[in-house]
Scaffold this motif. Structure first.
Motif, short mmCIF file in Angstrom:
data_model
loop_
_atom_site.label_atom_id
_atom_site.label_comp_id
_atom_site.label_asym_id
_atom_site.label_seq_id
_atom_site.Cartn_x
_atom_site.Cartn_y
_atom_site.Cartn_z
N ILE A 8 18.57 6.11 -5.51
CA ILE A 8 19.14 7.26 -6.21
C ILE A 8 19.65 8.24 -5.15
O ILE A 8 18.99 8.44 -4.13
N SER A 9 20.79 8.80 -5.39
CA SER A 9 21.37 9.71 -4.41
C SER A 9 20.79 11.11 -4.55
O SER A 9 20.20 11.46 -5.58
N ASP A 10 20.97 11.91 -3.52
CA ASP A 10 20.56 13.31 -3.58
C ASP A 10 21.26 14.00 -4.75
O ASP A 10 20.65 14.78 -5.47
N THR A 34 13.11 8.86 -12.32
CA THR A 34 13.66 7.95 -11.30
C THR A 34 12.79 6.70 -11.24
O THR A 34 11.82 6.59 -11.98
N ASP A 35 13.12 5.79 -10.38
CA ASP A 35 12.25 4.61 -10.21
C ASP A 35 11.39 4.74 -8.96
O ASP A 35 10.93 3.75 -8.41
N PHE A 36 11.13 5.97 -8.53
CA PHE A 36 10.32 6.21 -7.36
C PHE A 36 8.86 6.43 -7.73
O PHE A 36 8.55 6.94 -8.80
N ARG A 42 8.26 12.44 -3.73
CA ARG A 42 7.79 13.60 -2.97
C ARG A 42 8.52 13.69 -1.62
O ARG A 42 8.97 14.77 -1.22
N LYS A 43 8.67 12.57 -0.95
CA LYS A 43 9.38 12.56 0.34
C LYS A 43 10.83 13.01 0.17
O LYS A 43 11.35 13.77 0.97
N ARG A 44 11.47 12.55 -0.89
CA ARG A 44 12.86 12.94 -1.14
C ARG A 44 12.94 14.43 -1.46
O ARG A 44 13.86 15.13 -1.02
N LEU A 45 11.98 14.94 -2.24
CA LEU A 45 11.99 16.36 -2.59
C LEU A 45 11.79 17.23 -1.36
O LEU A 45 12.48 18.24 -1.19
N TYR A 46 10.88 16.84 -0.48
CA TYR A 46 10.69 17.62 0.75
C TYR A 46 11.95 17.60 1.61
O TYR A 46 12.31 18.60 2.22
#
Length: 77
Positions: A8-10, A34-36, A42-46
């Motif tokens: 999934i993109s930003d 999402t499929d995360f 959490r990593k993407r959000l940070y």
């Protein structure tokens, strides 16, 4: 780069915030959209927070997240 491939993109993550009727979202809510896994999202959000596209604060034991003006500007570009 090692690790799990981004699925999934930003921009797509930011669109989840923009389309939500709630002004803040939990990590669990975003993982469900999402499929995360929780750790993966959490990593993407940070990462998005480091770039100034979203912000967070603690609500009890968990953070809540929201899109910043910079994040909204990023979606318009």
């Amino acid at each position: 780069m090692a690790g799990r491939k981004e699925t999934i993109s930003d921009e797509e993550i930011l669109k989840i915030f923009r389309s939500s009727s709630d002004p803040v979202l939990t990590t669990s809510e975003l993982a469900g959209e999402t499929d995360f896994s929780l750790n993966g999202i959490r990593k993407r959000l940070y990462s998005l927070e480091e770039r100034g596209l979203i912000n967070k604060k603690k609500a009890g034991n968990s953070p809540v997240w929201w899109i910043t003006d910079e994040g909204k500007k990023y979606l318009r570009e």
